[in-house]
Design a protein around this motif. Structure first.
Motif, mmCIF file in Angstrom:
data_model
loop_
_atom_site.group_PDB
_atom_site.id
_atom_site.type_symbol
_atom_site.label_atom_id
_atom_site.label_comp_id
_atom_site.label_asym_id
_atom_site.label_seq_id
_atom_site.Cartn_x
_atom_site.Cartn_y
_atom_site.Cartn_z
ATOM 1 N N VAL A 245 0.845 -1.186 0.000
ATOM 2 C CA VAL A 245 0.000 0.000 0.000
ATOM 3 C C VAL A 245 0.885 1.242 0.000
ATOM 4 C CG1 VAL A 245 -1.726 1.299 1.296
ATOM 5 C CG2 VAL A 245 -1.836 -1.203 1.226
ATOM 6 N N GLY A 246 0.596 2.154 -0.907
ATOM 7 C CA GLY A 246 1.389 3.367 -1.031
ATOM 8 C C GLY A 246 2.613 3.215 -1.902
ATOM 9 N N GLY A 247 2.917 1.987 -2.337
ATOM 10 C CA GLY A 247 4.072 1.731 -3.184
ATOM 11 C C GLY A 247 3.707 1.742 -4.653
ATOM 12 N N SER A 248 4.697 1.509 -5.494
ATOM 13 C CA SER A 248 4.469 1.479 -6.941
ATOM 14 C C SER A 248 5.429 0.478 -7.575
ATOM 15 C CB SER A 248 4.665 2.861 -7.563
ATOM 16 O OG SER A 248 5.999 3.324 -7.376
ATOM 17 N N LEU A 249 5.044 0.002 -8.751
ATOM 18 C CA LEU A 249 5.869 -0.892 -9.562
ATOM 19 C C LEU A 249 6.227 -0.149 -10.840
ATOM 20 C CD1 LEU A 249 7.015 -3.712 -10.425
ATOM 21 C CD2 LEU A 249 4.756 -4.156 -11.399
ATOM 22 N N THR A 250 7.507 0.083 -11.062
ATOM 23 C CA THR A 250 7.965 0.791 -12.257
ATOM 24 C C THR A 250 8.965 -0.075 -12.998
ATOM 25 O OG1 THR A 250 7.655 2.991 -11.285
ATOM 26 C CG2 THR A 250 9.174 2.825 -13.136
ATOM 27 N N ARG A 251 8.814 -0.147 -14.314
ATOM 28 C CA ARG A 251 9.772 -0.832 -15.162
ATOM 29 C C ARG A 251 10.058 0.033 -16.402
ATOM 30 N NH1 ARG A 251 10.280 -3.164 -11.156
ATOM 31 N NH2 ARG A 251 10.330 -5.425 -10.776
ATOM 32 N N ARG A 252 11.310 -0.031 -16.865
ATOM 33 C CA ARG A 252 11.735 0.703 -18.048
ATOM 34 C C ARG A 252 12.518 -0.249 -18.936
ATOM 35 N NH1 ARG A 252 15.898 4.398 -19.726
ATOM 36 N NH2 ARG A 252 17.164 3.749 -17.932
ATOM 37 N N LEU A 253 12.083 -0.389 -20.188
ATOM 38 C CA LEU A 253 12.720 -1.287 -21.135
ATOM 39 C C LEU A 253 12.908 -0.581 -22.466
ATOM 40 C CD1 LEU A 253 9.959 -2.981 -19.832
ATOM 41 C CD2 LEU A 253 11.523 -4.830 -20.418
ATOM 42 N N SER A 254 13.800 -1.129 -23.281
ATOM 43 C CA SER A 254 13.964 -0.657 -24.650
ATOM 44 C C SER A 254 14.123 -1.864 -25.567
ATOM 45 C CB SER A 254 15.189 0.254 -24.796
ATOM 46 O OG SER A 254 15.047 1.445 -24.059
ATOM 47 N N VAL A 255 13.704 -1.694 -26.825
ATOM 48 C CA VAL A 255 13.855 -2.757 -27.820
ATOM 49 C C VAL A 255 14.486 -2.155 -29.065
ATOM 50 C CG1 VAL A 255 12.744 -4.614 -29.099
ATOM 51 C CG2 VAL A 255 11.733 -3.819 -26.948
ATOM 52 N N LEU A 256 15.665 -2.649 -29.423
ATOM 53 C CA LEU A 256 16.302 -2.274 -30.681
ATOM 54 C C LEU A 256 15.688 -3.120 -31.783
ATOM 55 C CD1 LEU A 256 18.619 -0.764 -32.220
ATOM 56 C CD2 LEU A 256 20.030 -2.793 -31.758
ATOM 57 N N ILE A 257 15.219 -2.479 -32.838
ATOM 58 C CA ILE A 257 14.524 -3.162 -33.933
ATOM 59 C C ILE A 257 15.311 -2.905 -35.203
ATOM 60 C CG2 ILE A 257 12.362 -3.275 -35.247
ATOM 61 C CD1 ILE A 257 11.148 -2.049 -32.499
ATOM 62 N N ALA A 258 15.940 -3.954 -35.737
ATOM 63 C CA ALA A 258 16.897 -3.783 -36.819
ATOM 64 C C ALA A 258 16.549 -4.634 -38.033
ATOM 65 C CB ALA A 258 18.301 -4.144 -36.335
ATOM 66 N N ASP A 259 16.838 -4.096 -39.200
ATOM 67 C CA ASP A 259 16.827 -4.903 -40.423
ATOM 68 C C ASP A 259 18.092 -5.745 -40.438
ATOM 69 O OD1 ASP A 259 14.508 -4.140 -42.203
ATOM 70 O OD2 ASP A 259 15.318 -2.144 -41.796
ATOM 71 N N GLY A 260 17.948 -7.043 -40.678
ATOM 72 C CA GLY A 260 19.104 -7.922 -40.685
ATOM 73 C C GLY A 260 19.717 -8.052 -39.314
#
Length: 275
Positions: A245-260
């Motif tokens: 109670v009173g807390g939070s869940l935070t996540r941060r992600l990145s995805v590199l999307i490449a040809d080949g």
């Protein structure tokens, strides 16, 4: 049928992802906003949507199998001692308002509702697209969950309930069908990363590569499949997760999307942009 509401994310002068923020889907898939199609800069689609094997796989989306007993994943619910069964417990994510909306960046507030429409959680979500080079771009994803009821948030997965290895839940990416090669900072192949934390994880398909980057190296293991289907998830609920109670869940992600194949230069630039 009402019109689906969506927003196109652009990068380097072209649309690279469609974010459907108000979908019209059956309750059994736990309706939620999703990204599909997501493409490389060259136009190759790198997400799968509602495939016959798992109709509740919606491109790339944020979902958990169980939050306070409501199913926000779709499909069956795993019950200890009974296995995966169909329950009338599907929740949905509802758009509340935009805090920012432009061609390459979105900031959104949502409510996570149970089957009766009661808000269990509030979410703040950010999505943005960044050019890396002429053949790769970076999708950045950030989300924060807080309780809407004044009670703790309890996130569960089948693995947390006793089904070995089934710790999915979080930001989940369903990739297109085909042959795939998995590698990570912990080694090559599923066994080197499934259920483990790793600084990065790469999925290479036919003519494209995805490189997932996460800040949650010390806490969230990866869920990875590529035998019967290709799916990747930074698994927030591999073990039962309680947000007090009173807390939070935070996540941060990145995805590199490449040809080949993703070049070393692109990977380095993506890691710098992710920080």
């Amino acid at each position: 049928m009402p019109t689906v509401k969506a927003h196109d994310l652009s990068c380097a002068g072209r649309v690279v992802a469609r974010y459907v923020w108000e979908p019209h889907l059956p309750a059994t898939v736990s309706p939620r906003p999703y990204l599909h199609p997501v493409t490389t800069l060259g136009g190759t689609t790198v997400t799968g949507f509602m495939p016959a094997d798992h109709l509740h796989h919606l491109g790339a989306s944020i979902a958990v199998p169980v939050l306070n007993e409501a199913n926000f994943w779709g499909g069956r619910t795993y019950v200890a001692g009974h296995g995966s069964i169909h329950l009338d417990n599907h929740g949905r994510q509802r758009h509340v308002r935009w805090l920012h909306r432009s061609g390459d960046r979105l900031h959104q507030e949502l409510d996570w509702l149970d089957r009766d429409g009661r808000a269990l959680a509030h979410e703040s979500r950010g999505l943005s697209a960044h050019r890396i080079d002429g053949s790769a771009w970076l999708l950045r994803v950030e989300f924060t969950l807080t309780s809407a009821t004044g009670s703790a948030l309890i996130l569960d997965s089948p693995a947390a309930r006793g089904r070995d290895g089934a710790g999915y839940g979080g930001f989940f990416w369903r990739a297109p069908d085909g042959d795939h090669r998995i590698s990570a900072s912990t080694g090559s192949g599923i066994d080197a990363v499934h259920g483990r934390s790793a600084r990065w994880l790469s999925v290479e398909g036919s003519g494209w590569t995805l490189v997932f980057l996460t800040d949650a190296v010390s806490s969230d293991p990866w869920f990875v499949r590529c035998d019967d289907y290709a799916g990747v998830c930074s698994a927030v609920a591999w073990d039962r997760l309680v947000v007090p109670v009173g807390g939070s869940l935070t996540r941060r992600l990145s995805v590199l999307i490449a040809d080949g194949p993703a070049t070393d230069e692109a990977r380095t630039a993506a890691e710098e942009a992710h920080r």
